[in-house]
Design an enzyme around this catalytic site. Structure first.
Site, PDB file in Angstrom:
ATOM      1  N   ASP A 100      30.874  89.365  47.293  1.00  0.00           N
ATOM      2  CA  ASP A 100      31.862  89.932  46.378  1.00  0.00           C
ATOM      3  C   ASP A 100      33.150  90.176  47.181  1.00  0.00           C
ATOM      4  O   ASP A 100      33.929  89.251  47.378  1.00  0.00           O
ATOM      5  CB  ASP A 100      31.227  91.210  45.799  1.00  0.00           C
ATOM      6  N   PHE A 149      30.163  91.600  36.363  1.00  0.00           N
ATOM      7  CA  PHE A 149      29.042  92.241  37.036  1.00  0.00           C
ATOM      8  C   PHE A 149      27.735  91.640  36.530  1.00  0.00           C
ATOM      9  O   PHE A 149      27.459  91.645  35.337  1.00  0.00           O
ATOM     10  CB  PHE A 149      29.056  93.750  36.804  1.00  0.00           C
ATOM     11  N   ARG A 162      16.168  93.973  38.658  1.00  0.00           N
ATOM     12  CA  ARG A 162      15.981  93.013  39.758  1.00  0.00           C
ATOM     13  C   ARG A 162      14.990  91.915  39.427  1.00  0.00           C
ATOM     14  O   ARG A 162      15.086  90.808  39.950  1.00  0.00           O
ATOM     15  CB  ARG A 162      15.494  93.739  41.027  1.00  0.00           C
TER      16      ARG A 162
HETATM   17  P1  IMP Z   1      30.502  92.925  49.133  1.00  0.00           P
HETATM   18  O1  IMP Z   1      30.294  93.663  50.406  1.00  0.00           O
HETATM   19  O2  IMP Z   1      31.602  93.544  48.295  1.00  0.00           O
HETATM   20  O3  IMP Z   1      30.690  91.445  49.303  1.00  0.00           O
HETATM   21  O4  IMP Z   1      29.256  93.188  48.233  1.00  0.00           O
HETATM   22  C1  IMP Z   1      28.051  92.600  48.401  1.00  0.00           C
HETATM   23  C2  IMP Z   1      26.990  93.438  47.760  1.00  0.00           C
HETATM   24  O5  IMP Z   1      27.463  94.145  46.602  1.00  0.00           O
HETATM   25  C3  IMP Z   1      25.880  92.553  47.259  1.00  0.00           C
HETATM   26  O6  IMP Z   1      24.902  92.360  48.250  1.00  0.00           O
HETATM   27  C4  IMP Z   1      25.366  93.313  46.083  1.00  0.00           C
HETATM   28  O7  IMP Z   1      24.373  94.235  46.511  1.00  0.00           O
HETATM   29  C5  IMP Z   1      26.537  94.084  45.551  1.00  0.00           C
HETATM   30  N1  IMP Z   1      27.175  93.404  44.393  1.00  0.00           N
HETATM   31  C6  IMP Z   1      28.386  92.816  44.345  1.00  0.00           C
HETATM   32  N2  IMP Z   1      28.627  92.283  43.141  1.00  0.00           N
HETATM   33  C7  IMP Z   1      27.532  92.536  42.393  1.00  0.00           C
HETATM   34  C8  IMP Z   1      27.156  92.211  41.046  1.00  0.00           C
HETATM   35  O8  IMP Z   1      27.886  91.574  40.249  1.00  0.00           O
HETATM   36  N3  IMP Z   1      25.930  92.641  40.656  1.00  0.00           N
HETATM   37  C9  IMP Z   1      25.088  93.330  41.463  1.00  0.00           C
HETATM   38  N4  IMP Z   1      25.390  93.639  42.733  1.00  0.00           N
HETATM   39  C10 IMP Z   1      26.602  93.248  43.190  1.00  0.00           C
HETATM   40 MG    MG Z   2      22.904  95.613  46.056  1.00  0.00          MG
END
Ligand code: IMP
Ligand code: MG
Length: 172
Positions: A100, A149, A162
């Site tokens: 993300d 999301f 999950r």
């Molecule tokens: P980042 O550090 O912002 O890249 O986020 C990564 C983590 O955020 C992932 O491993 C997920 O646990 C959570 N995450 C980000 N987007 C989503 C989503 O759309 N659904 C569920 N979890 C998400």
């Molecule tokens: Mg997560």
């Protein structure tokens, strides 16, 4: 009440994972390759990916907490469960459910580089490129998805959803 809309069906996911498995098998013909899953979200993707390749694989997991409330990462990442083994001079693929902001992954890549693997790559089932705050190179991407999301196939909202077989958009 939140509602679910299917974005990727179980069939689409499984077909794409077979392609990724073949690609990894081609890139690492001998093995062992260390698949390092990020708990908990990546565990389902990792189990299917491992079985989609014939390269001998070792399965490892790390845990992280990101102090994020609700739907996004706060920016502060901490390792809550480290690897049980040394990956020095090994081929490592970090396996993520979704990239993300890129904050989690850029932190982990920095941690793993210090362990001196022979090679370090990243596989993610889902990628939301629009949301990136930190540049990260992802070598194996299942699907690029829009900024929505999603839950299911390992991904949660407050620990729910999950074990859905599909990836669904969670709408309010
Ligand atoms: P980042 O550090 O912002 O890249 O986020 C990564 C983590 O955020 C992932 O491993 C997920 O646990 C959570 N995450 C980000 N987007 C989503 C989503 O759309 N659904 C569920 N979890 C998400
Ligand atoms: Mg997560």
């Amino acid at each position: 009440m939140p509602s679910l809309r299917v974005l990727l069906t179980a069939q689409q996911i499984q077909a794409r994972i077979r392609e990724l498995g073949a690609q990894i098998e081609h890139d690492y013909p001998n093995g062992p390759v260390y698949l390092v899953g990020i708990l908990k979200g990546a565990c389902i993707f990792l189990s299917d990916l491992a079985r989609a390749m014939n390269t001998p694989a070792r399965l490892e997991f790390v845990g992280i907490s990101s102090y994020g409330r609700g739907r996004s990462t706060s920016g502060e990442v901490k390792l809550t469960k480290d690897l049980d083994v040394s990956v020095e001079s090994q081929d490592v693929i970090v396996v993520e459910d979704i990239v993300d902001s890129g904050i989690t992954l850029s932190y982990l890549i920095q941690v793993f580089r210090q362990r001196r693997p022979r090679s370090l790559r990243v596989a993610t089932l889902l990628d939301k490129p629009e949301r990136r705050q930190r540049p990260v190179t992802v070598d194996y991407v299942g699907f690029q998805i829009p900024d929505e999301f999603v839950v299911g196939y390992g991904l949660d909202y407050a620990e729910d959803y999950r074990n859905l077989r599909d990836v669904c958009v969670l709408a309010e």
